[in-house]
Motif scaffolding. Structure first.
Motif, short mmCIF file in Angstrom:
data_model
loop_
_atom_site.label_atom_id
_atom_site.label_comp_id
_atom_site.label_asym_id
_atom_site.label_seq_id
_atom_site.Cartn_x
_atom_site.Cartn_y
_atom_site.Cartn_z
N LEU A 146 0.83 -1.21 0.00
CA LEU A 146 0.00 0.00 0.00
C LEU A 146 0.86 1.26 0.00
O LEU A 146 0.59 2.20 -0.75
N SER A 147 1.90 1.29 0.82
CA SER A 147 2.75 2.47 0.93
C SER A 147 3.50 2.75 -0.37
O SER A 147 3.68 3.91 -0.74
N ALA A 148 3.94 1.70 -1.05
CA ALA A 148 4.69 1.86 -2.29
C ALA A 148 3.79 1.87 -3.52
O ALA A 148 4.25 2.06 -4.63
N ASN A 149 2.50 1.63 -3.31
CA ASN A 149 1.51 1.61 -4.38
C ASN A 149 1.85 0.57 -5.46
O ASN A 149 1.87 0.87 -6.65
N VAL A 150 2.15 -0.65 -5.00
CA VAL A 150 2.43 -1.76 -5.92
C VAL A 150 1.54 -2.94 -5.55
O VAL A 150 1.09 -3.08 -4.42
N SER A 151 1.32 -3.80 -6.53
CA SER A 151 0.49 -4.98 -6.30
C SER A 151 1.29 -6.04 -5.53
O SER A 151 2.52 -6.00 -5.48
N ALA A 152 0.57 -6.98 -4.96
CA ALA A 152 1.23 -8.09 -4.26
C ALA A 152 2.10 -8.89 -5.22
O ALA A 152 3.19 -9.33 -4.85
N GLU A 153 1.66 -9.03 -6.47
CA GLU A 153 2.44 -9.77 -7.47
C GLU A 153 3.76 -9.06 -7.75
O GLU A 153 4.80 -9.70 -7.86
N THR A 154 3.71 -7.74 -7.86
CA THR A 154 4.94 -6.96 -8.08
C THR A 154 5.87 -7.11 -6.89
O THR A 154 7.08 -7.30 -7.06
N MET A 155 5.31 -7.04 -5.68
CA MET A 155 6.15 -7.20 -4.48
C MET A 155 6.81 -8.57 -4.47
O MET A 155 7.99 -8.68 -4.11
N LEU A 156 6.09 -9.60 -4.85
CA LEU A 156 6.67 -10.95 -4.88
C LEU A 156 7.83 -11.01 -5.88
O LEU A 156 8.85 -11.67 -5.61
N GLU A 157 7.71 -10.33 -7.01
CA GLU A 157 8.81 -10.26 -7.99
C GLU A 157 10.01 -9.57 -7.37
O GLU A 157 11.15 -10.02 -7.52
N LEU A 158 9.77 -8.46 -6.68
CA LEU A 158 10.86 -7.71 -6.05
C LEU A 158 11.55 -8.54 -4.97
O LEU A 158 12.78 -8.48 -4.82
N ILE A 159 10.79 -9.30 -4.24
CA ILE A 159 11.37 -10.15 -3.20
C ILE A 159 12.14 -11.30 -3.83
O ILE A 159 13.25 -11.63 -3.40
N GLU A 160 11.59 -11.87 -4.88
CA GLU A 160 12.26 -12.97 -5.57
C GLU A 160 13.63 -12.55 -6.11
O GLU A 160 14.58 -13.31 -6.08
N HIS A 161 13.73 -11.29 -6.56
CA HIS A 161 14.99 -10.79 -7.12
C HIS A 161 15.82 -10.04 -6.08
O HIS A 161 16.77 -9.33 -6.42
N GLU A 162 15.45 -10.18 -4.81
CA GLU A 162 16.17 -9.60 -3.67
C GLU A 162 16.30 -8.08 -3.73
O GLU A 162 17.27 -7.51 -3.23
N ILE A 163 15.32 -7.44 -4.34
CA ILE A 163 15.28 -5.99 -4.36
C ILE A 163 14.63 -5.49 -3.07
O ILE A 163 15.07 -4.52 -2.47
N ALA A 164 13.59 -6.17 -2.64
CA ALA A 164 12.97 -5.94 -1.34
C ALA A 164 13.22 -7.21 -0.52
O ALA A 164 12.94 -8.31 -0.98
N VAL A 165 13.80 -7.02 0.66
CA VAL A 165 14.16 -8.18 1.48
C VAL A 165 13.48 -8.06 2.84
O VAL A 165 13.71 -7.08 3.57
N PRO A 166 12.65 -9.04 3.19
CA PRO A 166 12.01 -9.00 4.51
C PRO A 166 13.05 -9.09 5.63
O PRO A 166 14.05 -9.80 5.50
N VAL A 167 12.79 -8.36 6.70
CA VAL A 167 13.65 -8.42 7.88
C VAL A 167 13.41 -9.74 8.60
O VAL A 167 14.35 -10.39 9.06
#
Length: 105
Positions: free
Chosen positions: A21-42
């Motif tokens: 919500l804060s970044a205004n991206v879909s859950a699918e986009t977030m999953l792509e970002l996480i898969e490519h280690e652009i966004a990394v959960p703490v």
């Protein structure tokens, strides 16, 4: 009410949904970002448990914008973002060195 000091504290975190919500991206986009280690959960094992640092918002926004505006592939975004970070670090170091030089002249 959350203060700016709390938001910029190293302990301020967002859930997966809050980050989307804060970044205004879909859950699918977030999953792509996480898969490519652009966004990394703490912490967390799956999306419902994932927790992200607040600084991830800017990274995710920048990555989504680069993907959308320049059509940069998700896999290449990791490298592009790292290069942009290095440029910013070099600029900051250059600025500091110029200031030191000006003080000595």
């Amino acid at each position: 009410m959350t203060t700016l000091q709390q938001v910029y504290s190293p302990n301020f975190h967002l859930s997966f949904e809050e980050l989307c919500l804060s970044a205004n991206v879909s859950a699918e986009t977030m999953l792509e970002l996480i898969e490519h280690e652009i966004a990394v959960p703490v912490t967390g094992e799956h999306p419902r448990q994932w927790i992200f640092h607040v600084t991830s918002v800017m990274t995710v926004k920048k990555a989504a914008r680069l993907n959308r505006d320049l059509n940069i592939d998700w896999a290449d975004l990791y490298l592009v973002l790292n290069l942009l970070d290095e440029i910013e670090q070099i600029k900051a170091e250059n600025h500091r060195l110029k200031q030191r030089l000006n003080r000595k002249i």
